[in-house]
Design an enzyme around this catalytic site. Structure first.
Site, PDB file in Angstrom:
ATOM      1  N   PRO A 132      30.573   2.063  42.503  1.00 57.41           N
ATOM      2  CA  PRO A 132      32.025   1.905  42.366  1.00 57.41           C
ATOM      3  C   PRO A 132      32.573   2.706  41.191  1.00 57.41           C
ATOM      4  O   PRO A 132      31.941   2.789  40.133  1.00 57.41           O
ATOM      5  CB  PRO A 132      32.185   0.396  42.133  1.00 57.41           C
ATOM      6  CG  PRO A 132      31.002  -0.205  42.827  1.00 57.41           C
ATOM      7  CD  PRO A 132      29.884   0.781  42.585  1.00 57.41           C
ATOM      8  N   CYS A 133      33.727   3.297  41.403  1.00 64.13           N
ATOM      9  CA  CYS A 133      34.280   4.238  40.408  1.00 64.13           C
ATOM     10  C   CYS A 133      35.349   3.631  39.506  1.00 64.13           C
ATOM     11  O   CYS A 133      35.753   4.256  38.534  1.00 64.13           O
ATOM     12  CB  CYS A 133      34.860   5.457  41.124  1.00 64.13           C
ATOM     13  SG  CYS A 133      36.323   5.072  42.116  1.00 64.13           S
TER      14      CYS A 133
END
Length: 165
Positions: free
Chosen positions: A26-27
């Site tokens: 996840p960014c």
């Protein structure tokens, strides 16, 4: 392509061996549009695990599979993320990505730091680079989706780790 579900609940030694593991942690915690909490994980000594810290779970799966297959699988790992990973936590999050993946093949490896910004002391990562060790290599490059048939500008880091040469 097989999706294995929640990586924090999987054991790489119990998964069917594969040649390539692809993942994009996840960014939100590294994106310049996010809160910039960085890649944190309790197993790394942090107080909490951030969403972006799930990167370390994927790296754990890769290591577990390689141990179970006596270093044969996976041969490659492909990681995708936002360019904000270069600057998150002063550039140290991307260095942690490199060190974690390289340590799968060579425990205790030291990853050289790039130049530092003289005003902020942040690490300055280039949009493309490579590191070559004994029996392994890692290369990364930023690509923009607009050149790959997508009608939008969307830059992403693509990193390939080769554990076999």
């Amino acid at each position: 392509m097989r999706h294995v579900g929640d990586v924090s609940l999987c054991n790489g030694a119990e998964l069917e061996p594969v040649d390539i593991i692809t993942f994009g942690s996840p960014c939100q915690d590294m994106s310049v549009a996010g809160k910039r909490n960085g890649m944190k994980h309790e197993d790394q000594g942090d107080d909490e695990t951030t969403r972006s810290g799930l990167f370390f779970e994927s790296a754990r799966l890769i290591k577990e599979m390689r141990v179970a297959t006596h270093g044969q699988n996976p041969r490659f790992a492909v990681w995708e993320n936002v360019p904000g990973a270069f600057s998150s936590n002063g550039g140290r999050d991307f260095q942690s990505v490199l060190k974690t993946l390289a340590a799968i093949a060579e425990p205790g490896v030291s990853i050289p730091e790039p130049e530092r910004d003289s005003k902020t002391d942040n690490l300055i990562w280039l949009a493309a680079g490579r590191i070559v060790g004994t029996g392994w290599s890692i290369a990364w490059r930023v690509f923009d989706a607009q050149y790959w048939g997508v009608p939008q500008r969307r830059k992403r880091i693509y990193l390939v780790a080769d554990f076999g040469s």
